[in-house]
Design a protein around this motif. Structure first.
Motif, PDB file in Angstrom:
ATOM      1  N   THR A  24       0.826  -1.200   0.000  1.00 30.52           N
ATOM      2  CA  THR A  24       0.000   0.000   0.000  1.00 30.52           C
ATOM      3  C   THR A  24       0.863   1.254   0.000  1.00 30.52           C
ATOM      4  O   THR A  24       0.621   2.189  -0.766  1.00 30.52           O
ATOM      5  CB  THR A  24      -0.931   0.004   1.221  1.00 30.52           C
ATOM      6  OG1 THR A  24      -1.716  -1.183   1.194  1.00 30.52           O
ATOM      7  CG2 THR A  24      -1.847   1.207   1.216  1.00 30.52           C
ATOM      8  N   VAL A  25       1.873   1.270   0.836  1.00 35.10           N
ATOM      9  CA  VAL A  25       2.767   2.429   0.894  1.00 35.10           C
ATOM     10  C   VAL A  25       3.547   2.560  -0.410  1.00 35.10           C
ATOM     11  O   VAL A  25       3.696   3.657  -0.950  1.00 35.10           O
ATOM     12  CB  VAL A  25       3.729   2.309   2.102  1.00 35.10           C
ATOM     13  CG1 VAL A  25       4.810   3.358   2.054  1.00 35.10           C
ATOM     14  CG2 VAL A  25       2.945   2.411   3.402  1.00 35.10           C
ATOM     15  N   ALA A  26       4.031   1.455  -0.952  1.00 40.12           N
ATOM     16  CA  ALA A  26       4.813   1.499  -2.190  1.00 40.12           C
ATOM     17  C   ALA A  26       3.965   1.941  -3.379  1.00 40.12           C
ATOM     18  O   ALA A  26       4.462   2.606  -4.282  1.00 40.12           O
ATOM     19  CB  ALA A  26       5.429   0.135  -2.466  1.00 40.12           C
ATOM     20  N   SER A  27       2.681   1.591  -3.388  1.00 38.39           N
ATOM     21  CA  SER A  27       1.832   1.969  -4.521  1.00 38.39           C
ATOM     22  C   SER A  27       1.584   3.472  -4.576  1.00 38.39           C
ATOM     23  O   SER A  27       1.242   4.009  -5.621  1.00 38.39           O
ATOM     24  CB  SER A  27       0.500   1.225  -4.451  1.00 38.39           C
ATOM     25  OG  SER A  27      -0.262   1.675  -3.352  1.00 38.39           O
ATOM     26  N   LYS A  28       1.778   4.166  -3.466  1.00 37.39           N
ATOM     27  CA  LYS A  28       1.545   5.611  -3.414  1.00 37.39           C
ATOM     28  C   LYS A  28       2.799   6.429  -3.720  1.00 37.39           C
ATOM     29  O   LYS A  28       2.757   7.649  -3.687  1.00 37.39           O
ATOM     30  CB  LYS A  28       1.003   5.995  -2.039  1.00 37.39           C
ATOM     31  CG  LYS A  28      -0.347   5.367  -1.759  1.00 37.39           C
ATOM     32  CD  LYS A  28      -0.846   5.695  -0.376  1.00 37.39           C
ATOM     33  CE  LYS A  28      -2.160   4.983  -0.131  1.00 37.39           C
ATOM     34  NZ  LYS A  28      -2.670   5.209   1.214  1.00 37.39           N
TER      35      LYS A  28
ATOM     36  N   ALA B 230       7.010   7.156  -9.596  1.00 35.36           N
ATOM     37  CA  ALA B 230       7.576   6.119 -10.452  1.00 35.36           C
ATOM     38  C   ALA B 230       9.078   5.957 -10.221  1.00 35.36           C
ATOM     39  O   ALA B 230       9.606   4.846 -10.272  1.00 35.36           O
ATOM     40  CB  ALA B 230       7.303   6.440 -11.915  1.00 35.36           C
ATOM     41  N   GLY B 231       9.787   7.042  -9.954  1.00 41.52           N
ATOM     42  CA  GLY B 231      11.230   6.964  -9.694  1.00 41.52           C
ATOM     43  C   GLY B 231      11.542   6.189  -8.431  1.00 41.52           C
ATOM     44  O   GLY B 231      12.480   5.380  -8.401  1.00 41.52           O
ATOM     45  N   ILE B 232      10.776   6.437  -7.396  1.00 45.50           N
ATOM     46  CA  ILE B 232      10.978   5.717  -6.129  1.00 45.50           C
ATOM     47  C   ILE B 232      10.648   4.238  -6.309  1.00 45.50           C
ATOM     48  O   ILE B 232      11.356   3.375  -5.787  1.00 45.50           O
ATOM     49  CB  ILE B 232      10.117   6.336  -5.008  1.00 45.50           C
ATOM     50  CG1 ILE B 232      10.518   7.784  -4.751  1.00 45.50           C
ATOM     51  CG2 ILE B 232      10.197   5.514  -3.736  1.00 45.50           C
ATOM     52  CD1 ILE B 232      11.918   7.951  -4.218  1.00 45.50           C
ATOM     53  N   LYS B 233       9.594   3.937  -7.062  1.00 49.07           N
ATOM     54  CA  LYS B 233       9.240   2.537  -7.302  1.00 49.07           C
ATOM     55  C   LYS B 233      10.375   1.816  -8.030  1.00 49.07           C
ATOM     56  O   LYS B 233      10.677   0.669  -7.712  1.00 49.07           O
ATOM     57  CB  LYS B 233       7.959   2.442  -8.129  1.00 49.07           C
ATOM     58  CG  LYS B 233       6.714   2.794  -7.354  1.00 49.07           C
ATOM     59  CD  LYS B 233       5.505   2.679  -8.248  1.00 49.07           C
ATOM     60  CE  LYS B 233       4.264   3.157  -7.530  1.00 49.07           C
ATOM     61  NZ  LYS B 233       3.076   3.126  -8.391  1.00 49.07           N
ATOM     62  N   GLN B 234      11.000   2.494  -8.985  1.00 47.03           N
ATOM     63  CA  GLN B 234      12.090   1.859  -9.717  1.00 47.03           C
ATOM     64  C   GLN B 234      13.294   1.633  -8.806  1.00 47.03           C
ATOM     65  O   GLN B 234      13.946   0.587  -8.882  1.00 47.03           O
ATOM     66  CB  GLN B 234      12.495   2.696 -10.935  1.00 47.03           C
ATOM     67  CG  GLN B 234      13.462   2.013 -11.853  1.00 47.03           C
ATOM     68  CD  GLN B 234      12.924   0.692 -12.386  1.00 47.03           C
ATOM     69  OE1 GLN B 234      11.748   0.558 -12.705  1.00 47.03           O
ATOM     70  NE2 GLN B 234      13.786  -0.298 -12.470  1.00 47.03           N
ATOM     71  N   ILE B 235      13.579   2.567  -7.932  1.00 44.37           N
ATOM     72  CA  ILE B 235      14.674   2.386  -6.970  1.00 44.37           C
ATOM     73  C   ILE B 235      14.381   1.203  -6.052  1.00 44.37           C
ATOM     74  O   ILE B 235      15.263   0.391  -5.767  1.00 44.37           O
ATOM     75  CB  ILE B 235      14.900   3.684  -6.160  1.00 44.37           C
ATOM     76  CG1 ILE B 235      15.490   4.763  -7.066  1.00 44.37           C
ATOM     77  CG2 ILE B 235      15.807   3.429  -4.966  1.00 44.37           C
ATOM     78  CD1 ILE B 235      15.553   6.127  -6.431  1.00 44.37           C
TER      79      ILE B 235
END
Length: 117
Positions: free
Chosen positions: A22-26, A29-34
């Motif tokens: 849930t936290v990651a989905s918010k 896009a740059g943070i998700k890739q990291i």
């Protein structure tokens, strides 16, 4: 009185994983890739550590792959195959694959505990 707190890891992982998703989905896009890169590095380190001798730390001991091939009735080989699959799945940049990776991580943890017990 002795307690085995190692068995608490599985329920904790299955309880925390939805909150982390849930936290990651918010995140952006740059943070998700990291986060994907960090997770891939973590899975890669598991594979690399499996190549090294983890049983006796001496030259004549078995590494994890030799152990998995010697005892084919355990789940250690499945753990390594699933970990390699998770590394490949993380190459896709869709949320559905991230959820599959989170579920696979829980399954890999359960396989590792089943193999080591």
């Amino acid at each position: 009185m002795t307690a085995n707190f190692g068995l608490l890891i599985l329920p904790v992982i299955f309880l925390i994983a939805p909150m982390i998703l849930t936290v990651a989905s918010k995140q952006s896009a740059g943070i998700k890739q990291i986060l994907r890169y960090v997770l891939q590095a973590s899975y890669s380190s598991i594979i690399l550590l499996g190549v090294f001798n983890w049983e006796t730390q001496t030259a004549d001991g078995r590494n994890a792959y030799m152990l998995a091939l010697d005892f084919q009735n355990n789940y250690l080989l499945g753990f390594f195959v699933l970990t390699l699959a998770l590394i490949a799945i993380l190459q896709f940049r869709k949320y559905e694959f991230d959820v599959i990776t989170a579920i696979g991580n829980g399954l890999a943890t359960a396989l590792f505990f089943a193999a080591t017990i």
